[in-house]
Design a protein around this motif. Structure first.
Motif, mmCIF file in Angstrom:
data_model
loop_
_atom_site.group_PDB
_atom_site.id
_atom_site.type_symbol
_atom_site.label_atom_id
_atom_site.label_comp_id
_atom_site.label_asym_id
_atom_site.label_seq_id
_atom_site.Cartn_x
_atom_site.Cartn_y
_atom_site.Cartn_z
ATOM 1 N N SER A 59 -1.094 4.278 0.446
ATOM 2 C CA SER A 59 -0.450 5.574 0.669
ATOM 3 C C SER A 59 0.298 6.096 -0.553
ATOM 4 N N SER A 60 0.332 5.352 -1.638
ATOM 5 C CA SER A 60 1.173 5.752 -2.772
ATOM 6 C C SER A 60 0.764 4.990 -4.031
ATOM 7 N N ILE A 62 -0.283 2.960 -7.180
ATOM 8 C CA ILE A 62 -1.489 2.267 -7.665
ATOM 9 C C ILE A 62 -2.564 2.235 -6.568
ATOM 10 N N ARG A 82 2.060 1.682 5.983
ATOM 11 C CA ARG A 82 2.770 2.018 7.229
ATOM 12 C C ARG A 82 2.671 3.501 7.579
ATOM 13 N N ARG A 83 2.692 4.381 6.555
ATOM 14 C CA ARG A 83 2.806 5.825 6.837
ATOM 15 C C ARG A 83 1.418 6.459 7.022
ATOM 16 N N LEU A 112 2.747 -4.879 6.686
ATOM 17 C CA LEU A 112 2.405 -6.225 6.193
ATOM 18 C C LEU A 112 3.295 -7.300 6.814
ATOM 19 N N ASN A 138 -2.305 -5.041 -2.281
ATOM 20 C CA ASN A 138 -1.539 -4.199 -3.203
ATOM 21 C C ASN A 138 -0.152 -3.837 -2.676
ATOM 22 N N SER A 139 0.037 -3.829 -1.349
ATOM 23 C CA SER A 139 1.347 -3.460 -0.785
ATOM 24 C C SER A 139 2.448 -4.307 -1.402
ATOM 25 N N TYR A 203 12.313 -10.156 -6.357
ATOM 26 C CA TYR A 203 10.963 -9.612 -6.586
ATOM 27 C C TYR A 203 10.171 -10.586 -7.462
ATOM 28 N N VAL A 237 4.208 0.752 -14.559
ATOM 29 C CA VAL A 237 3.160 1.754 -14.306
ATOM 30 C C VAL A 237 3.778 2.901 -13.503
ATOM 31 N N SER A 239 4.558 5.182 -10.694
ATOM 32 C CA SER A 239 4.373 5.101 -9.232
ATOM 33 C C SER A 239 5.748 5.304 -8.602
HETATM 34 N N1 LIG Z 1 4.346 0.389 -10.634
HETATM 35 C C1 LIG Z 1 4.676 -0.680 -11.341
HETATM 36 O O1 LIG Z 1 5.346 -0.589 -12.377
HETATM 37 C C2 LIG Z 1 4.169 -2.029 -10.911
HETATM 38 C C3 LIG Z 1 4.152 -3.056 -11.854
HETATM 39 C C4 LIG Z 1 3.696 -4.302 -11.483
HETATM 40 C C5 LIG Z 1 3.268 -4.522 -10.186
HETATM 41 N N2 LIG Z 1 3.308 -3.521 -9.273
HETATM 42 C C6 LIG Z 1 2.845 -3.807 -7.924
HETATM 43 O O2 LIG Z 1 1.862 -2.861 -7.559
HETATM 44 C C7 LIG Z 1 1.822 -2.758 -6.142
HETATM 45 C C8 LIG Z 1 1.789 -1.284 -5.746
HETATM 46 O O3 LIG Z 1 3.043 -0.711 -6.069
HETATM 47 P P1 LIG Z 1 3.221 0.778 -6.628
HETATM 48 O O4 LIG Z 1 3.703 0.643 -8.000
HETATM 49 O O5 LIG Z 1 2.015 1.576 -6.356
HETATM 50 O O6 LIG Z 1 4.465 1.245 -5.746
HETATM 51 P P2 LIG Z 1 4.622 2.327 -4.577
HETATM 52 O O7 LIG Z 1 4.193 3.647 -5.072
HETATM 53 O O8 LIG Z 1 5.999 2.156 -4.082
HETATM 54 O O9 LIG Z 1 3.589 1.827 -3.469
HETATM 55 C C9 LIG Z 1 3.870 0.739 -2.621
HETATM 56 C C10 LIG Z 1 2.878 0.719 -1.472
HETATM 57 O O10 LIG Z 1 3.181 -0.404 -0.643
HETATM 58 C C11 LIG Z 1 3.229 0.033 0.721
HETATM 59 N N3 LIG Z 1 4.145 -0.778 1.506
HETATM 60 C C12 LIG Z 1 5.476 -0.939 1.315
HETATM 61 N N4 LIG Z 1 6.004 -1.685 2.304
HETATM 62 C C13 LIG Z 1 4.977 -2.007 3.136
HETATM 63 C C14 LIG Z 1 4.858 -2.738 4.348
HETATM 64 N N5 LIG Z 1 5.936 -3.297 4.943
HETATM 65 N N6 LIG Z 1 3.642 -2.859 4.923
HETATM 66 C C15 LIG Z 1 2.555 -2.296 4.363
HETATM 67 N N7 LIG Z 1 2.587 -1.577 3.231
HETATM 68 C C16 LIG Z 1 3.793 -1.436 2.634
HETATM 69 C C17 LIG Z 1 3.687 1.490 0.643
HETATM 70 O O11 LIG Z 1 3.226 2.221 1.760
HETATM 71 P P3 LIG Z 1 4.108 2.603 3.054
HETATM 72 O O12 LIG Z 1 5.488 2.925 2.588
HETATM 73 O O13 LIG Z 1 3.375 3.791 3.624
HETATM 74 O O14 LIG Z 1 4.029 1.421 3.947
HETATM 75 C C18 LIG Z 1 2.960 1.968 -0.612
HETATM 76 O O15 LIG Z 1 1.675 2.400 -0.290
HETATM 77 C C19 LIG Z 1 3.029 -3.533 -5.631
HETATM 78 O O16 LIG Z 1 2.617 -4.799 -5.183
HETATM 79 C C20 LIG Z 1 3.904 -3.677 -6.849
HETATM 80 O O17 LIG Z 1 4.722 -4.814 -6.784
HETATM 81 C C21 LIG Z 1 3.743 -2.278 -9.619
#
Ligand SMILES: NC(=O)c1ccc[n+]([C@@H]2O[C@H](COP(=O)([O-])OP(=O)(O)OC[C@H]3O[C@@H](n4cnc5c(N)ncnc54)[C@H](OP(=O)(O)O)[C@@H]3O)[C@@H](O)[C@H]2O)c1
Length: 337
Positions: A59-60, A62, A82-83, A112, A138-139, A203, A237, A239
């Protein structure tokens, strides 16, 4: 005299080669195996078209971008988070930008941390598509708080979501892949799965746990050469990860939008992720400099890596205490998506 001239040319040649390599390293945004695969390996278009891919966190950020790039390639998708309204928005855009039809995109709202729902979700996918070729774990949620100020609920919550939730989904999908002797499990870990990062103790612990789990699982899957277990470790990244990060309490998020122009563009991160997937890379680092150098230092010269992390880390904590985004500590590069 001729020998001296030859030696001089040889030394100059070596220096020039070193200079070219230094320039290349300073511009690199992935580890060596990944950049090699980008240049000489299989393309995502040739390997992933027609695959059935389950993406959590669709939903958001990556996960959302991953849906768009995979839809364009022609993969069938299961979108989970979730959303539901956000998933519908992502699905609509997937249909607009690709040749996919409604039946190729399945929305399964899923938390999750609600592990009792994971079996039914898996069954629903198998019923609809008959198979799951790729699971993208990915969540996830990040953290911005100092350990001394942070409640234990944060540590429990982050482990439940980032680690146990991911293991639970994998537990339900893997038997199906073992039965078919085929599949890919891709987990979005992080730079914090490899090195220590202040303000993210919980984290980092959850991402280190994922690294340990999937690195061990990969070896257990050795008897199944067509089941690939991939860990993807991105640096910063663009996001909503910082906005959604928890603070001193699990239920409270950072909430405010931060400048992200210094972070890697989401589309570049996802393109590299798909190259890793197409080439079954076991672990891949996706990041701009200077973070990429840190990955190498921590692997090959940990004490130097630790020294640099300590320097940057103190600046990061200072920034955080003055209300500046901690991630802007190394904000050298400007990227836009
Ligand atoms: N962006 C970065 O800098 C970065 C760097 C390294 C690793 N990562 C990893 O990349 C992954 C994606 O993160 P992002 O950067 O794209 O962040 P984001 O925009 O905040 O996206 C997070 C996603 O996880 C979902 N999520 C959160 N809580 C959840 C739950 N209880 N059950 C199911 N889904 C859930 C959210 O959807 P809902 O709220 O709709 O549930 C959303 O789609 C994560 O694992 C993060 O740790 C990100």
């Amino acid at each position: 005299m001729e020998v001296v001239t030859c030696l001089l040319f040889a030394v100059l040649g070596c220096l020039l080669y070193l200079l070219v390599q230094l320039v290349r390293i300073s511009k690199a945004d992935g580890d060596l195996t990944l950049l090699w695969a980008e240049r000489f390996g299989s393309s995502p278009e040739s390997k992933l078209r027609g695959s059935v891919v389950w993406i959590t966190g669709a939903s958001s950020g990556i996960g959302e971008e991953l849906c768009y790039q995979l839809a364009k390639i022609g993969a069938s998708l299961i979108l989970s988070a979730r959303r539901e309204a956000e998933l519908q928005r992502v699905k609509k855009k997937c249909l607009e930008i690709s040749n996919l039809e409604d039946k190729d995109l399945l929305i399964i709202p899923l938390d999750l941390t609600e592990r009792s729902t994971h079996q039914a979700a898996t069954d629903q996918i198998i019923k609809h598509f008959g198979r799951i070729d790729i699971l993208v774990n990915n969540s996830g949620r990040s953290q911005r708080s100092l350990f001394v100020d942070t409640g234990l609920d944060v540590y429990q919550g982050l482990m439940e979501l980032n680690y146990i939730g991911t293991v639970s989904i994998t537990k339900h999908v893997l038997p199906h892949m073992i039965e078919r002797r085929k599949g890919k499990i891709i987990t979005i870990s992080s730079i914090t799965g490899l090195i220590g990062v202040p303000l993210s103790t919980g984290y980092a612990a959850s991402k280190h746990a994922l690294q340990g789990f999937f690195n061990s699982l990969r070896v257990e899957m050795g008897a199944y050469p067509d089941i690939a277990v991939l860990n993807v470790c991105p640096g910063p990244v663009q996001s909503k990860v910082v906005e959604n990060a928890c603070t001193e309490e699990y239920k409270t998020s950072v909430g405010t939008k931060t400048d992200q122009s210094h972070k890697m563009a989401t589309d570049r991160c996802v393109r590299l992720l798909l190259i890793a997937a197409a080439n079954d890379l076991k672990e891949t680092w996706i990041s701009d400099q200077p973070y990429l150098i840190l990955y190498y230092l921590w692997q090959y010269a940990p004490t130097w890596g630790w020294w640099l992390t300590q320097k940057g880390g103190q600046k990061r904590i200072q920034n955080f205490k003055s209300g500046i985004d901690a991630d802007s500590t190394f904000a050298f590069s400007k990227k836009t998506s």
